[in-house]
Design a protein around this motif. Structure first.
Motif, short mmCIF file in Angstrom:
data_model
loop_
_atom_site.label_atom_id
_atom_site.label_comp_id
_atom_site.label_asym_id
_atom_site.label_seq_id
_atom_site.Cartn_x
_atom_site.Cartn_y
_atom_site.Cartn_z
N MET A 1 0.84 -1.20 0.00
CA MET A 1 0.00 0.00 0.00
C MET A 1 0.88 1.25 0.00
SD MET A 1 -2.84 1.19 2.80
CE MET A 1 -3.58 2.81 2.70
N SER A 2 0.65 2.14 -0.95
CA SER A 2 1.46 3.35 -1.06
C SER A 2 1.02 4.40 -0.05
CB SER A 2 1.36 3.93 -2.48
OG SER A 2 1.88 3.02 -3.42
N MET A 3 1.98 5.21 0.40
CA MET A 3 1.69 6.28 1.34
C MET A 3 2.20 7.60 0.78
SD MET A 3 2.70 4.48 4.99
CE MET A 3 2.08 5.89 5.94
N LYS A 4 1.46 8.67 1.00
CA LYS A 4 1.89 10.00 0.58
C LYS A 4 2.96 10.51 1.53
CE LYS A 4 -2.52 11.25 -1.58
NZ LYS A 4 -3.68 12.19 -1.56
N VAL A 5 3.69 11.51 1.06
CA VAL A 5 4.82 12.01 1.82
C VAL A 5 4.39 12.54 3.19
CG1 VAL A 5 4.72 14.32 0.79
CG2 VAL A 5 6.88 13.48 1.72
N HIS A 20 11.67 15.32 1.31
CA HIS A 20 11.93 15.94 0.01
C HIS A 20 13.44 16.03 -0.23
CE1 HIS A 20 7.80 18.19 -0.32
NE2 HIS A 20 7.70 16.88 -0.44
N HIS A 21 14.18 16.38 0.83
CA HIS A 21 15.63 16.50 0.70
C HIS A 21 16.26 15.14 0.40
CE1 HIS A 21 19.66 17.97 1.24
NE2 HIS A 21 19.88 17.18 2.28
N TYR A 22 15.79 14.10 1.09
CA TYR A 22 16.31 12.75 0.83
C TYR A 22 16.08 12.35 -0.63
CZ TYR A 22 16.79 11.88 5.90
OH TYR A 22 17.17 11.91 7.23
N ASP A 23 14.94 12.74 -1.17
CA ASP A 23 14.65 12.45 -2.57
C ASP A 23 15.56 13.26 -3.48
OD1 ASP A 23 13.50 11.68 -4.96
OD2 ASP A 23 11.63 12.79 -4.67
N ASP A 24 15.73 14.54 -3.17
CA ASP A 24 16.53 15.43 -4.02
C ASP A 24 17.98 14.96 -4.14
OD1 ASP A 24 14.33 17.03 -4.44
OD2 ASP A 24 14.87 18.48 -2.89
N GLN A 32 6.95 5.97 -6.53
CA GLN A 32 6.20 6.57 -7.63
C GLN A 32 5.96 8.05 -7.36
OE1 GLN A 32 2.37 4.74 -8.14
NE2 GLN A 32 1.71 6.15 -9.75
N THR A 33 5.96 8.83 -8.42
CA THR A 33 5.55 10.23 -8.35
C THR A 33 4.42 10.42 -9.35
OG1 THR A 33 7.79 10.96 -7.78
CG2 THR A 33 6.26 12.63 -8.56
N LEU A 40 4.77 9.00 -3.71
CA LEU A 40 4.13 7.84 -3.10
C LEU A 40 5.20 6.84 -2.67
CD1 LEU A 40 1.14 7.29 -5.57
CD2 LEU A 40 1.14 8.54 -3.40
N TYR A 41 5.16 6.43 -1.40
CA TYR A 41 6.18 5.57 -0.82
C TYR A 41 5.63 4.16 -0.61
CZ TYR A 41 8.86 9.80 0.05
OH TYR A 41 9.57 10.98 -0.10
N SER A 42 6.43 3.17 -1.00
CA SER A 42 6.06 1.77 -0.84
C SER A 42 6.57 1.22 0.49
CB SER A 42 6.67 0.94 -1.98
OG SER A 42 8.10 0.97 -1.89
N ASP A 43 6.18 -0.02 0.80
CA ASP A 43 6.69 -0.68 2.01
C ASP A 43 8.21 -0.82 1.94
OD1 ASP A 43 4.17 -0.88 3.05
OD2 ASP A 43 3.87 -2.97 2.45
#
Length: 248
Positions: A1-5, A20-24, A32-33, A40-43
Motif C-alpha cells: 500500500m502506497s503512502m503519501k509524503v 523531500h531532501h532525501y529524494d533530491d 512513484q511520483t 508515493l512511498y512503498s513498504d
C-alpha cells in the motif's frame, strides 16, 4: 500500500522537508511520483527509510549513508546487526553517564565522596560522530588541528570545556528573542566564535556555514534547541550577521 509524503512524515516523526531532501539527493526515492507531483512511498521505501534513520542515529552523514545503502554488496540483515551492536555500545555509555550524574548529585548533597576520575566516567571525546561531515565541509586540516588540541587535554580540562560550552549556549538561549543584529546578540555570538577557534581554525565563512548546519541538520537542531526552542535558528541568523559584519 502506497503512502503519501505527509503520511510518511507523520508516521515516522520527521518533516516533509526532510523527505523531500532525501529524494533530491538520491538517498530515498519514492516508488512513484504521480502526474500531480505527489510522492508515493512503498513498504520497501519504508524499510529503506528505517535503515537511513538507524544510520542517522549513529551519526553517519547523509552522503555516506547513500553510498552504503546503494552499494551492490549492501545486506540489510548485516546492517541491522551492526546497528544493534553500535546502539548497545551507545546505551552502555549513556548508562555510565547517567550513573555519573546520580553520583554527582549525591556528592553535591554530601552523601558520598567522588574522586576526580569518577566525575568524568562515561565521557568520551576520542571520537566525534560528525567528524566525517566536518571534514567534507571544511577540510582535513581544521578538523585534525581540533582533534589534536582536544586529545592533548586531560579529562578534567575536557570537562571544563564542556561546561564553558553549555554556559555559552545558556547565555545565547536567554537572548534568542532579541534581534540577531543587536549588540548583546553579537557580543554573545562573538564568545562562541572565540570558543570554537580555541579548538580549531574557523574562518568567518566556515563559522556562517556551521550556523547553517545547525538548522539544516535535524541532529544539531534537536540538541541545540534543548537549551531553548528556536535557539538553533537564532544562532544560525546571528552567526551569519557576525560573519558579514566582520569581513575585512
Amino acid at each position: 500500500m502506497s503512502m503519501k509524503v505527509k503520511e510518511v512524515a507523520e508516521l515516522v516523526g520527521i518533516s516533509v522537508r526532510t523527505l523531500h531532501h532525501y529524494d533530491d539527493i538520491g538517498l530515498l526515492t519514492p516508488e512513484q511520483t504521480t502526474e500531480s507531483g505527489y510522492r508515493l512511498y512503498s513498504d520497501e521505501n519504508l524499510e529503506t527509510l528505517q535503515q537511513i534513520l538507524f544510520f542517522r542515529e549513529l551519526g553517519f552523514p547523509l552522503n555516506q549513508i547513500r553510498e552504503i545503502i546503494h552499494s551492490p554488496g549492501f545486506n540489510r540483515n548485516e546492517a541491522l546487526e551492526m546497528h544493534r551492536s553500535l546502539l548497545l555500545e551507545k546505551r552502555r555509555r549513556l548508562d555510565q553517564m547517567i550513573a555519573t550524574i546520580d553520583k554527582t548529585m549525591k556528592h553535591a548533597k554530601g552523601e558520598i565522596q567522588m574522586t576526580n576520575k569518577e566525575k568524568f566516567e562515561g565521557f568520551d571525546f576520542s571520537s566525534n560522530p560528525y567528524e566525517q561531515e566536518a571534514r567534507e565541509r571544511w577540510g582535513n586540516d581544521a578538523v585534525d588541528r581540533s582533534k589534536a588540541k582536544l586529545g592533548s587535554m586531560s579529562k578534567e580540562e575536557q570537562g571544563q570545556l564542556g561546561t564553558e560550552m553549555n554556559e555559552i549556549y545558556q547565555r545565547l538561549a536567554a537572548l534568542r528573542h532579541v534581534s540577531p543584529e543587536s549588540e548583546e546578540a553579537q557580543a554573545a555570538i562573538h564568545e562562541w566564535y572565540v570558543f570554537l577557534n580555541r579548538m580549531g581554525s574557523y574562518s568567518l565563512e566556515a563559522f556562517a556555514g556551521l550556523g547553517r548546519m545547525y538548522v539544516d541538520d535535524e541532529r544539531f537542531t534537536k540538541n541545540i534547541d534543548k537549551f531553548g526552542e528556536g535557539l538553533a535558528q537564532f544562532m544560525c541568523d546571528t552567526m551569519a550577521v557576525y560573519a558579514e559584519k566582520n569581513k575585512s
